[in-house]
Structures are given as structure tokens and as C-alpha cells.
Design a protein around this motif. Structure first.
Motif, PDB file in Angstrom:
ATOM      1  N   THR A  38      54.368 -16.841 -14.393  1.00 31.82           N
ATOM      2  CA  THR A  38      53.213 -17.176 -15.230  1.00 31.82           C
ATOM      3  C   THR A  38      53.207 -16.417 -16.553  1.00 31.82           C
ATOM      4  N   ASP A  39      54.115 -15.456 -16.728  1.00 29.41           N
ATOM      5  CA  ASP A  39      54.138 -14.656 -17.954  1.00 29.41           C
ATOM      6  C   ASP A  39      54.588 -15.488 -19.153  1.00 29.41           C
ATOM      7  N   HIS A  40      54.131 -15.084 -20.328  1.00 30.27           N
ATOM      8  CA  HIS A  40      54.653 -15.632 -21.585  1.00 30.27           C
ATOM      9  C   HIS A  40      55.902 -14.831 -21.946  1.00 30.27           C
ATOM     10  N   ARG A  56      62.832 -23.851 -15.771  1.00 37.44           N
ATOM     11  CA  ARG A  56      62.385 -22.746 -16.614  1.00 37.44           C
ATOM     12  C   ARG A  56      62.682 -21.404 -15.964  1.00 37.44           C
ATOM     13  N   GLN A  57      62.652 -21.366 -14.631  1.00 37.68           N
ATOM     14  CA  GLN A  57      62.904 -20.110 -13.937  1.00 37.68           C
ATOM     15  C   GLN A  57      64.317 -19.597 -14.219  1.00 37.68           C
ATOM     16  N   HIS A 115      67.692 -15.395 -16.542  1.00 38.12           N
ATOM     17  CA  HIS A 115      68.699 -14.930 -17.499  1.00 38.12           C
ATOM     18  C   HIS A 115      68.147 -13.792 -18.353  1.00 38.12           C
ATOM     19  N   LEU A 116      66.922 -13.959 -18.860  1.00 33.29           N
ATOM     20  CA  LEU A 116      66.329 -12.912 -19.700  1.00 33.29           C
ATOM     21  C   LEU A 116      66.023 -11.665 -18.878  1.00 33.29           C
ATOM     22  N   SER A 117      65.639 -11.861 -17.628  1.00 34.73           N
ATOM     23  CA  SER A 117      65.370 -10.726 -16.746  1.00 34.73           C
ATOM     24  C   SER A 117      66.628  -9.910 -16.495  1.00 34.73           C
ATOM     25  N   GLU A 118      67.722 -10.601 -16.224  1.00 34.70           N
ATOM     26  CA  GLU A 118      68.983  -9.903 -15.959  1.00 34.70           C
ATOM     27  C   GLU A 118      69.528  -9.255 -17.232  1.00 34.70           C
ATOM     28  N   MET A 119      69.238  -9.860 -18.367  1.00 40.58           N
ATOM     29  CA  MET A 119      69.683  -9.306 -19.643  1.00 40.58           C
ATOM     30  C   MET A 119      68.951  -7.999 -19.950  1.00 40.58           C
ATOM     31  N   VAL A 151      67.544 -18.240  -4.752  1.00 35.36           N
ATOM     32  CA  VAL A 151      68.374 -19.360  -5.194  1.00 35.36           C
ATOM     33  C   VAL A 151      67.621 -20.203  -6.218  1.00 35.36           C
ATOM     34  N   GLY A 152      66.300 -20.382  -6.004  1.00 35.68           N
ATOM     35  CA  GLY A 152      65.492 -21.195  -6.906  1.00 35.68           C
ATOM     36  C   GLY A 152      65.305 -20.601  -8.278  1.00 35.68           C
ATOM     37  N   ARG A 153      65.663 -19.308  -8.424  1.00 37.19           N
ATOM     38  CA  ARG A 153      65.559 -18.662  -9.733  1.00 37.19           C
ATOM     39  C   ARG A 153      66.484 -19.298 -10.764  1.00 37.19           C
ATOM     40  N   TYR A 154      67.424 -20.079 -10.349  1.00 37.62           N
ATOM     41  CA  TYR A 154      68.431 -20.635 -11.254  1.00 37.62           C
ATOM     42  C   TYR A 154      68.204 -22.120 -11.514  1.00 37.62           C
TER      43      TYR A 154
END
Length: 421
Positions: free
Chosen positions: A173-175, A155-156, A161-165, A149-152
Motif C-alpha cells: 500500500t506504500d507510495h 506491481r509487486q 526489485h526496488l526493495s532488493e535494490m 513467489v507472488g512478489r514477482y
């Protein structure tokens, strides 16, 4: 007289079992009226040490043996695909098995969103028997659900969104940087802190990952250093490494190249320098060879080792699955993979029929069957340096240890990196 449907009792038992379990742990369960049931039975709001949180999920509950499929359970998506995938609140599926009297869970929203834009959405939500929900596992389930739930938030939410895309899981911690070109195509720059190399993900290339360095992108505009002429002889690997892509190969235009260059510059500035802890450059020691192996070589070796053991130990699959079932808390990512794999009868059949007669290399079975076989049989794999012989470079840690008489049974450490099954 009206007849009571046979499935009503077990269906109600499922609802009661889940409600009682969650309420016993002080979580708030709100049952959705049948008139307003559009694929969800409960709203569950989690509590933390007696204090109500803002973390809420929806739950679809199923009860009965009819939901069994393959080695797991399957909940049909039917017409709920869009609402389960794109709603504001994540949806979980819970199956109650009347024979074992156990509850099992799966994150339906996560499975649907992982299908991506280029693949058809799944017709069912796979639920693994490993995902048991009981008194001892409620804290694990709640922690996983609250983390999802906290993924939304903040910044997460952007990373999610980019992960699902792109279909790639990014660490917090990734750039991770995003760019949209003049043709409305998406580019994602992904680099781990401290790494010299980055991964480019592009919608125009079907989100295939391409490893790049600042030097490889500018190879056509810069003179390689001595010993690195762009033909693969560069010892550092940043100029001529065969796995590093160039701007020409990726068909990047000038604006895209400059954006990637700026990403390298900004992420290098963001990385805080770390104090040296005796690296080879400072001590003068020979550098440790990093683990590296081609994926197809690794996959063929692993499936050959699995088949060898299956041929000599006919009950190995049963014992391996049992060992995995007894593992208290599997990684949430593995649980999310197991669900749809175990509920796919076609995939399970291929794993059940593994033998030298049917499989000689990893491509003889579907990728999903290969993945399920690895999850069933193997706990983790250690990869050593490429100078080692293959049977020393790859060390497999099995869920069921090898018998003393088995070949290849040597412990090989030193300079190896662990790859989780």
C-alpha cells in the motif's frame, strides 16, 4: 565390495521425509535427477484446496547433524550463489535433524538477495530451529512461500526489485516511486498513505534513509511560517525538525528536487480523504504525544535491561529461547532474520556471554549480536512520548515475564506505539 557412505541413509531419510510430508498435503513434488542436480533436489508446485496453482519453488535438502552451527543450522552456498539468488524460481533450503527427526526450512533466495550490492554475499544459508516444517506448520510454510513467489508478479514485482535494490521492505500500500538521474544514480521516494513526511533512498548515499517533507526540501526557497524559522522551533516539525533533510544537505540538483516535489503532489492527490473520527483538531482536546526516541538511546537502554535480567536470572537465555521455540508461528520476517543469526557461531557466542563485565552499551557487541539478543529475550517494545522519563517511555514485553521482585516492573500505557522485536 563397494561401501555404502555413512551419510547416504540420513540424506535419503531427509529426502523421503520432505517428499512424504508435502505429498500428504496434496502438493506436487518432482525430484531432480542426480545427473541434473546443480544445488536443488526438488521442484515443488503448490496446490490450493485440491487445485494446482502456478506457484513453484526449488528445494535443496540436507540431512544429518553435521549441518548444525551455532544455535541453528547452516547450508553452504558454495558455487550456487548466483543461481539461487538470481534464478527465475525461488530456492528454499530444508535441513533434516536425525536426532529430533524434524525438518527445518529457510528461504535461500531471500537471504542471498538481502545481502545487497555493498556487502559480500553470505557463505551459508542460516536455518533457524524455529522454522519447523511438519503437519501443523505446512499451511504456514506454503502461504509464506506462495506469498514470496507472488512478489514477482505485476506491481509487486516492481516493489520487489526496488526493495532488493535498496534493502528496504515496502508494503504493497506504500507510495514508492523511482527515478534515475543523469549520472545513472537511483533515487527512491517512499511515503506511507496519509503521511506528510516521506523517506528518500539514494544509491549515491549508500541507500541511507533520509526523512524529508515538501517544506524541508524547499526551505531555501520559501519563507517559513511564523514560529518556524528553520532552526528547529517549528512546532509542526515539517520546516525545522532536526531529523528532516534539506535539498542542499542531500546534494539534490534542480531536476531531482522537482521530481521529489512532483512525488509529494501526486501521492497527496492519490491519498483518499478519510472521515474524521474525532481528532484533536476537531474536538479541541490536547493531542496525544507520539512515541519518539533516538535509536542509540533506545538500544543502550534495552541492552542494559537485558544485562540486568541476565545477571539476576542466570538461566534466562535458555528459558527465553525455549519460549520462542514454543511460539507456534513467528512472523516470517523474524524467521528470515533468525536463520543467519542463529547459524553464526560468533554472534551466538556474544549473546551467550552477555554480562555487565562485557557489555555496558549496545555498541560493545556487534549489531548482529544485539539483534539476536533482542529477538531471543524480547517479544515487543512500546515507545511512549519523549516527555516521559526513560524507564516510563520504554516498556519491554519480555518472552519470559519479569519476576515480581524485579525493578522497573510497571505497566505503562497511554500514548505509546508498539515496536515489534
Amino acid at each position: 565390495m563397494p561401501k555404502v557412505p555413512k551419510g547416504r541413509r540420513v540424506g535419503q531419510a531427509a529426502v523421503n521425509a520432505l517428499r512424504t510430508l508435502l505429498e500428504d498435503h496434496d502438493h506436487i513434488v518432482q525430484e531432480i535427477s542426480g545427473q541434473n542436480d546443480f544445488g536443488e533436489d526438488f521442484y515443488v508446485t503448490f496446490a490450493d484446496d485440491g487445485h494446482l496453482t502456478s506457484d513453484t519453488i526449488q528445494v535443496q535438502v540436507k540431512g544429518g547433524s553435521s549441518w548444525r552451527r551455532g544455535n541453528g543450522y547452516a547450508v553452504p552456498v558454495d558455487q550456487h550463489g548466483d543461481t539461487w539468488a538470481d534464478g527465475n524460481i525461488p530456492v528454499y533450503c530444508v535441513v533434516y535433524d536425525p536426532d529430533t527427526r524434524q525438518l527445518h526450512w529457510a528461504n535461500a533466495t531471500q537471504q542471498l538477495r538481502r545481502s545487497g550490492p555493498l556487502t559480500p554475499p553470505p557463505r551459508f544459508i542460516g536455518v533457524s530451529p524455529n522454522a519447523v516444517l511438519n503437519d501443523s506448520t505446512v499451511p504456514f510454510f506454503v502461504a509464506q512461500a506462495r506469498r514470496y513467489v507472488g512478489r514477482y508478479r505485476g506491481r509487486q514485482a516492481v516493489l520487489t526489485h526496488l526493495s532488493e535494490m535498496s534493502g528496504v521492505e515496502f508494503d504493497s500500500t506504500d507510495h514508492v516511486l523511482h527515478f534515475v538521474n543523469g549520472f545513472d544514480e537511483d533515487l527512491i521516494f517512499w511515503k506511507r498513505p496519509g503521511d506528510a513526511l516521506a523517506t528518500l533512498l539514494m544509491s549515491a548515499h549508500g541507500w541511507e534513509p533520509y526523512l524529508v517533507s515538501l517544506e524541508s526540501l524547499l526551505r531555501s526557497e520559501m519563507t517559513p511560517p511564523e514560529g518556524g524559522d528553520g532552526d528547529g522551533s517549528d512546532p509542526g516539525g515539517q520546516w525545522g525538525g532536526p531529523d528532516l533533510s534539506t535539498a542542499e544537505e542531500l546534494e539534490l540538483n534542480r531536476a531531482e528536487i522537482m521530481w521529489v516535489v512532483s512525488c509529494f503532489v501526486s501521492t497527496q492527490e492519490a491519498d483518499e480523504p478519510t472521515e474524521c473520527e474525532g481528532c484533536p483538531s476537531c474536538t479541541g482536546e490536547e493531542p496525544v504525544e507520539h512515541g519518539n526516541i533516538e535509536a542509540d538511546v533506545l538500544h543502550d537502554y534495552v541492552i542494559a535491561r537485558i544485562v540486568d535480567r541476565v545477571e539476576s536470572e542466570p538461566d534466562l537465555l535458555r528459558r527465553s529461547i525455549q519460549a520462542m521455540r514454543e511460539e507456534a508461528e513467528l512472523d516470517p520476517e523474524i524467521l528470515s532474520e533468525l536463520g543467519p543469526l542463529e547459524a553464526d557461531s560468533r554472534v551466538v557466542r556474544q549473546v551467550n556471554k552477555l554480562s555487565r563485565a562485557t557489555v555496558t552499551k549496545s555498541t560493545d557487541i556487534e549489531p548482529e549480536a544485539f539483534r539476536l539478543a533482542v529477538l531471543y529475550f524480547i517479544h515487543c517494545i512500546y515507545i511512549g512520548g519523549p516527555s516521559l522519563p526513560l524507564d516510563e517511555q520504554v516498556r519491554i514485553v519480555w518472552r519470559v515475564p519479569e519476576p515480581e521482585s524485579m525493578p522497573f516492573q510497571r505497566i505503562r500505557n497511554g500514548g505509546s506505539t508498539a515496536t515489534r522485536a
